[in-house]
Design a protein around this motif. Structure first.
Motif, PDB file in Angstrom:
ATOM      1  N   ASN A   1      -2.748   2.621  -8.124  1.00  0.00           N
ATOM      2  CA  ASN A   1      -3.766   2.055  -7.470  1.00  0.00           C
ATOM      3  C   ASN A   1      -3.369   0.743  -6.651  1.00  0.00           C
TER       4      ASN A   1
ATOM      5  N   SER B   1      -4.914  -1.463  -4.801  1.00  0.00           N
ATOM      6  CA  SER B   1      -5.649  -2.881  -5.240  1.00  0.00           C
ATOM      7  C   SER B   1      -4.832  -3.438  -6.214  1.00  0.00           C
TER       8      SER B   1
ATOM      9  N   SER C   1      -1.568  -4.867  -5.448  1.00  0.00           N
ATOM     10  CA  SER C   1      -1.949  -6.117  -4.347  1.00  0.00           C
ATOM     11  C   SER C   1      -2.166  -7.188  -5.444  1.00  0.00           C
ATOM     12  N   GLN C   2      -3.086  -7.038  -6.564  1.00  0.00           N
ATOM     13  CA  GLN C   2      -3.320  -7.994  -7.394  1.00  0.00           C
ATOM     14  C   GLN C   2      -1.979  -8.434  -8.243  1.00  0.00           C
TER      15      GLN C   2
ATOM     16  N   GLN D   1       0.092 -10.708  -5.322  1.00  0.00           N
ATOM     17  CA  GLN D   1      -0.809 -11.880  -5.102  1.00  0.00           C
ATOM     18  C   GLN D   1      -0.760 -12.807  -6.326  1.00  0.00           C
TER      19      GLN D   1
ATOM     20  N   LYS E   1       0.748  -1.359  -0.140  1.00  0.00           N
ATOM     21  CA  LYS E   1       0.121   0.064   0.088  1.00  0.00           C
ATOM     22  C   LYS E   1       0.957   1.250  -0.081  1.00  0.00           C
TER      23      LYS E   1
END
Length: 132
Positions: free
Chosen positions: A90, A92, A95-96, A99, A81
């Motif tokens: 962004n 998120s 984060s994608q 992951q 973050k």
């Protein structure tokens, strides 16, 4: 075997017992319990392989690559973050990438890597005060 490239790319992965590094182009594989040990072992394994092939190991450049998921598993101190905010991405979406749900484009990868390098430079320029 002929030397295909002057740069040997080794892929680093986190394992249950430490780390591994391997080449997709040559039969070079090594493991270690820490990243510094892995780097040393990788140089040793690469030099050993090319020594048997009668190729001057000094002419070979070894580079290491690690995917986003592996990188953030190892460097848990880097908060995705925080990094996203730092590079204007962004959170998120980053984060994608972390992951493994999405793969970043070359441009996004460069933007993320540049942000990581910037954080590293900032950290290396800091001196902590000693409390006496």
């Amino acid at each position: 075997m002929m030397l295909k490239k002057k740069t040997i790319l080794l892929t680093v992965e986190k394992t249950n017992t430490g780390f591994s590094a391997f080449s997709k182009d040559y039969p070079i594989l090594t493991t270690a319990t820490s990243v510094p040990e892995l780097i040393n072992n990788a140089y040793e394994a690469t030099n050993f392989y090319f020594e048997e092939e009668k190729i001057n190991p000094e002419s070979i450049q070894i580079k290491f690559e690690i995917d986003f998921e592996q990188f953030f598993k190892y460097f848990k101190v880097i908060n995705a973050k925080f990094l996203a905010e730092k590079i204007g991405m962004n959170a998120s979406l980053l984060s994608q990438y972390v992951q493994g749900h999405k793969k970043p484009s070359a441009k996004q990868t460069e933007k993320i890597l540049s942000g990581i390098h910037q954080i590293g430079e900032e950290l290396s320029g800091i001196n902590l005060l000693q409390v006496v």
